[in-house]
Design a protein around this motif. Structure first.
Motif, PDB file in Angstrom:
ATOM      1  N   THR A  24       0.825  -1.204   0.000  1.00  9.27           N
ATOM      2  CA  THR A  24       0.000   0.000   0.000  1.00  9.27           C
ATOM      3  C   THR A  24       0.858   1.253   0.000  1.00  9.27           C
ATOM      4  OG1 THR A  24      -1.784  -1.148   1.147  1.00  9.27           O
ATOM      5  CG2 THR A  24      -1.792   1.261   1.263  1.00  9.27           C
ATOM      6  N   VAL A  25       1.891   1.283   0.832  1.00  9.51           N
ATOM      7  CA  VAL A  25       2.776   2.448   0.918  1.00  9.51           C
ATOM      8  C   VAL A  25       3.468   2.712  -0.410  1.00  9.51           C
ATOM      9  CG1 VAL A  25       4.926   3.298   1.967  1.00  9.51           C
ATOM     10  CG2 VAL A  25       3.148   2.293   3.412  1.00  9.51           C
ATOM     11  N   LEU A  26       4.014   1.660  -1.030  1.00 14.08           N
ATOM     12  CA  LEU A  26       4.824   1.821  -2.243  1.00 14.08           C
ATOM     13  C   LEU A  26       4.034   1.713  -3.543  1.00 14.08           C
ATOM     14  CD1 LEU A  26       7.875  -0.316  -1.082  1.00 14.08           C
ATOM     15  CD2 LEU A  26       7.708   2.191  -1.150  1.00 14.08           C
ATOM     16  N   GLY A  27       2.843   1.133  -3.470  1.00 17.82           N
ATOM     17  CA  GLY A  27       2.062   0.947  -4.686  1.00 17.82           C
ATOM     18  C   GLY A  27       2.577  -0.182  -5.555  1.00 17.82           C
ATOM     19  N   TRP A  28       3.292  -1.129  -4.957  1.00 18.21           N
ATOM     20  CA  TRP A  28       3.839  -2.271  -5.682  1.00 18.21           C
ATOM     21  C   TRP A  28       2.962  -3.488  -5.434  1.00 18.21           C
ATOM     22  CZ3 TRP A  28       9.602  -2.058  -3.751  1.00 18.21           C
ATOM     23  CH2 TRP A  28      10.177  -0.845  -4.160  1.00 18.21           C
ATOM     24  N   PRO A  29       2.749  -4.316  -6.448  1.00 22.63           N
ATOM     25  CA  PRO A  29       1.929  -5.512  -6.252  1.00 22.63           C
ATOM     26  C   PRO A  29       2.630  -6.552  -5.381  1.00 22.63           C
ATOM     27  CG  PRO A  29       2.850  -5.477  -8.467  1.00 22.63           C
ATOM     28  CD  PRO A  29       3.217  -4.166  -7.830  1.00 22.63           C
ATOM     29  N   GLU A  75       3.888  13.200   2.413  1.00 25.15           N
ATOM     30  CA  GLU A  75       4.185  11.772   2.425  1.00 25.15           C
ATOM     31  C   GLU A  75       4.301  11.246   3.852  1.00 25.15           C
ATOM     32  OE1 GLU A  75       4.381   8.229   0.442  1.00 25.15           O
ATOM     33  OE2 GLU A  75       3.811  10.211  -0.242  1.00 25.15           O
ATOM     34  N   VAL A  76       4.915  12.009   4.741  1.00 22.70           N
ATOM     35  CA  VAL A  76       4.991  11.604   6.148  1.00 22.70           C
ATOM     36  C   VAL A  76       3.583  11.451   6.713  1.00 22.70           C
ATOM     37  CG1 VAL A  76       5.652  12.381   8.468  1.00 22.70           C
ATOM     38  CG2 VAL A  76       7.298  12.528   6.586  1.00 22.70           C
ATOM     39  N   GLU A  77       2.721  12.411   6.462  1.00 24.56           N
ATOM     40  CA  GLU A  77       1.344  12.348   6.958  1.00 24.56           C
ATOM     41  C   GLU A  77       0.604  11.149   6.373  1.00 24.56           C
ATOM     42  OE1 GLU A  77      -0.461  16.170   6.247  1.00 24.56           O
ATOM     43  OE2 GLU A  77       1.043  17.189   7.480  1.00 24.56           O
ATOM     44  N   ARG A  78       0.797  10.876   5.089  1.00 24.20           N
ATOM     45  CA  ARG A  78       0.131   9.734   4.449  1.00 24.20           C
ATOM     46  C   ARG A  78       0.581   8.415   5.070  1.00 24.20           C
ATOM     47  NH1 ARG A  78       0.719   5.810   0.411  1.00 24.20           N
ATOM     48  NH2 ARG A  78       2.932   6.258   0.152  1.00 24.20           N
ATOM     49  N   VAL A  79       1.876   8.259   5.249  1.00 26.94           N
ATOM     50  CA  VAL A  79       2.408   7.005   5.781  1.00 26.94           C
ATOM     51  C   VAL A  79       2.033   6.837   7.259  1.00 26.94           C
ATOM     52  CG1 VAL A  79       4.527   5.688   6.167  1.00 26.94           C
ATOM     53  CG2 VAL A  79       4.219   6.927   4.032  1.00 26.94           C
ATOM     54  N   LEU A  80       2.027   7.933   8.009  1.00 26.40           N
ATOM     55  CA  LEU A  80       1.567   7.862   9.400  1.00 26.40           C
ATOM     56  C   LEU A  80       0.104   7.430   9.464  1.00 26.40           C
ATOM     57  CD1 LEU A  80       3.259  11.049  10.924  1.00 26.40           C
ATOM     58  CD2 LEU A  80       3.763   8.651  11.524  1.00 26.40           C
ATOM     59  N   ALA A  81      -0.715   7.963   8.566  1.00 27.43           N
ATOM     60  CA  ALA A  81      -2.134   7.590   8.534  1.00 27.43           C
ATOM     61  C   ALA A  81      -2.327   6.113   8.194  1.00 27.43           C
ATOM     62  CB  ALA A  81      -2.886   8.469   7.536  1.00 27.43           C
ATOM     63  N   ARG A  85       4.825   4.878  12.506  1.00 30.94           N
ATOM     64  CA  ARG A  85       4.959   5.725  13.692  1.00 30.94           C
ATOM     65  C   ARG A  85       6.321   6.398  13.670  1.00 30.94           C
ATOM     66  NH1 ARG A  85       8.110   2.782  17.177  1.00 30.94           N
ATOM     67  NH2 ARG A  85       8.029   0.534  16.936  1.00 30.94           N
ATOM     68  N   ARG A  86       6.384   7.560  14.290  1.00 33.24           N
ATOM     69  CA  ARG A  86       7.649   8.283  14.408  1.00 33.24           C
ATOM     70  C   ARG A  86       8.528   7.562  15.418  1.00 33.24           C
ATOM     71  NH1 ARG A  86       7.665  13.582  12.357  1.00 33.24           N
ATOM     72  NH2 ARG A  86       5.616  14.225  11.612  1.00 33.24           N
ATOM     73  N   VAL A  87       9.829   7.514  15.155  1.00 31.72           N
ATOM     74  CA  VAL A  87      10.765   6.917  16.096  1.00 31.72           C
ATOM     75  C   VAL A  87      11.983   7.808  16.268  1.00 31.72           C
ATOM     76  CG1 VAL A  87      10.060   4.513  15.750  1.00 31.72           C
ATOM     77  CG2 VAL A  87      11.825   5.465  14.307  1.00 31.72           C
ATOM     78  N   LEU A  99      10.782   7.022  10.607  1.00 36.79           N
ATOM     79  CA  LEU A  99       9.530   6.350  10.932  1.00 36.79           C
ATOM     80  C   LEU A  99       9.792   4.858  11.083  1.00 36.79           C
ATOM     81  CD1 LEU A  99       7.241   8.073   8.252  1.00 36.79           C
ATOM     82  CD2 LEU A  99       7.484   8.697  10.659  1.00 36.79           C
ATOM     83  N   ALA A 100       8.803   4.153  11.582  1.00 36.59           N
ATOM     84  CA  ALA A 100       8.881   2.696  11.668  1.00 36.59           C
ATOM     85  C   ALA A 100       7.606   2.110  11.085  1.00 36.59           C
ATOM     86  CB  ALA A 100       9.053   2.243  13.116  1.00 36.59           C
ATOM     87  N   ASP A 101       7.755   0.972  10.408  1.00 38.69           N
ATOM     88  CA  ASP A 101       6.592   0.267   9.869  1.00 38.69           C
ATOM     89  C   ASP A 101       5.867  -0.452  11.008  1.00 38.69           C
ATOM     90  OD1 ASP A 101       7.820  -2.261  10.327  1.00 38.69           O
ATOM     91  OD2 ASP A 101       8.443  -2.479   8.250  1.00 38.69           O
ATOM     92  N   PRO A 102       4.761  -1.141  10.738  1.00 36.31           N
ATOM     93  CA  PRO A 102       4.002  -1.779  11.812  1.00 36.31           C
ATOM     94  C   PRO A 102       4.772  -2.820  12.630  1.00 36.31           C
ATOM     95  CG  PRO A 102       2.603  -1.539   9.903  1.00 36.31           C
ATOM     96  CD  PRO A 102       4.007  -1.158   9.478  1.00 36.31           C
ATOM     97  N   GLU A 103       5.861  -3.377  12.107  1.00 35.56           N
ATOM     98  CA  GLU A 103       6.661  -4.321  12.886  1.00 35.56           C
ATOM     99  C   GLU A 103       7.904  -3.675  13.481  1.00 35.56           C
ATOM    100  OE1 GLU A 103       7.383  -8.298  11.657  1.00 35.56           O
ATOM    101  OE2 GLU A 103       5.297  -8.615  11.057  1.00 35.56           O
ATOM    102  N   GLY A 104       8.021  -2.346  13.358  1.00 36.23           N
ATOM    103  CA  GLY A 104       9.107  -1.618  14.001  1.00 36.23           C
ATOM    104  C   GLY A 104      10.353  -1.403  13.171  1.00 36.23           C
ATOM    105  N   ASN A 105      10.326  -1.740  11.892  1.00 32.53           N
ATOM    106  CA  ASN A 105      11.491  -1.535  11.020  1.00 32.53           C
ATOM    107  C   ASN A 105      11.593  -0.064  10.631  1.00 32.53           C
ATOM    108  OD1 ASN A 105      12.180  -4.413  10.678  1.00 32.53           O
ATOM    109  ND2 ASN A 105      10.164  -4.473   9.714  1.00 32.53           N
ATOM    110  N   GLU A 106      12.742   0.547  10.952  1.00 29.04           N
ATOM    111  CA  GLU A 106      12.922   1.962  10.682  1.00 29.04           C
ATOM    112  C   GLU A 106      13.145   2.230   9.194  1.00 29.04           C
ATOM    113  OE1 GLU A 106      14.520   0.929  14.722  1.00 29.04           O
ATOM    114  OE2 GLU A 106      15.261   0.366  12.749  1.00 29.04           O
ATOM    115  N   PHE A 107      12.672   3.396   8.771  1.00 30.51           N
ATOM    116  CA  PHE A 107      12.930   3.904   7.428  1.00 30.51           C
ATOM    117  C   PHE A 107      12.860   5.414   7.489  1.00 30.51           C
ATOM    118  CE2 PHE A 107       8.397   3.245   7.680  1.00 30.51           C
ATOM    119  CZ  PHE A 107       7.826   4.305   7.010  1.00 30.51           C
ATOM    120  N   CYS A 108      13.449   6.081   6.508  1.00 26.47           N
ATOM    121  CA  CYS A 108      13.509   7.540   6.517  1.00 26.47           C
ATOM    122  C   CYS A 108      12.792   8.110   5.295  1.00 26.47           C
ATOM    123  CB  CYS A 108      14.948   8.025   6.507  1.00 26.47           C
ATOM    124  SG  CYS A 108      15.875   7.558   7.975  1.00 26.47           S
TER     125      CYS A 108
END
Length: 113
Positions: A24-29, A75-81, A85-87, A99-108
Motif C-alpha cells: 500500500t505504501v509503495l504501490g507495488w503488487p 508523504e509523512v502524513e500519508r504514511v503515518l495515517a 509511527r515516528r521513532v 519512521l517505523a513500519d508496523p513491525e518496528g522496522n525503521e525507514f527515513c
C-alpha cells in the motif's frame, strides 16, 4: 565474476500484514511465492521478499530504507495515517523524518533535493 542485485529479504512476524502494508505504501503488487513467502514486485527489478520468522524485532535496524518524495510533509502524513509511527533513534534535528513500519522496522523519508 559479476553480481546482480536481485532482491531485499525482510524478516517479518506476519508476512501477509507487513507485505500488504508496504504494498500500500509503495504501490507495488504483492504476490505469494512457491515457498510460501510474499514478494513485492518493484518497478526497478529489485524485489522485496518477506520471509516469516517467529520472533519480533528487538533492536535498531542495521540497514534501512531512505525514500525521497516530491512532498516530504504530505508523504509523512500519508504514511503515518497508514500505520507508521515516528521513532527516535538518536538522529536529533535533521532534514529527514525517521519512521517505523508496523513491525518496528525503521525507514527515513528525506527532504526533496
Amino acid at each position: 565474476m559479476t553480481l546482480r542485485f536481485s532482491e531485499i529479504c525482510i524478516d517479518a512476524h506476519d508476512i501477509h500484514a507487513l507485505s500488504s502494508w508496504w504494498s500500500t505504501v509503495l504501490g507495488w503488487p504483492a504476490e505469494p511465492t512457491d515457498d510460501g513467502d510474499i514478494v513485492l514486485r518493484a518497478p526497478t527489478g529489485a524485489d522485496w521478499l518477506f520471509l516469516a520468522v517467529p520472533d519480533g524485532k528487538v533492536v535498531k535496524n542495521r540497514i534501512h530504507f531512505d525514500f525521497t518524495p516530491d512532498d516530504q510533509q504530505a508523504e509523512v502524513e500519508r504514511v503515518l495515517a497508514l500505520g507508521a509511527r515516528r521513532v527516535d533513534i538518536g538522529q536529533g534535528e535533521q532534514s529527514w523524518v525517521v519512521l517505523a513500519d508496523p513491525e518496528g522496522n525503521e525507514f527515513c523519508i528525506l527532504a526533496r533535493g
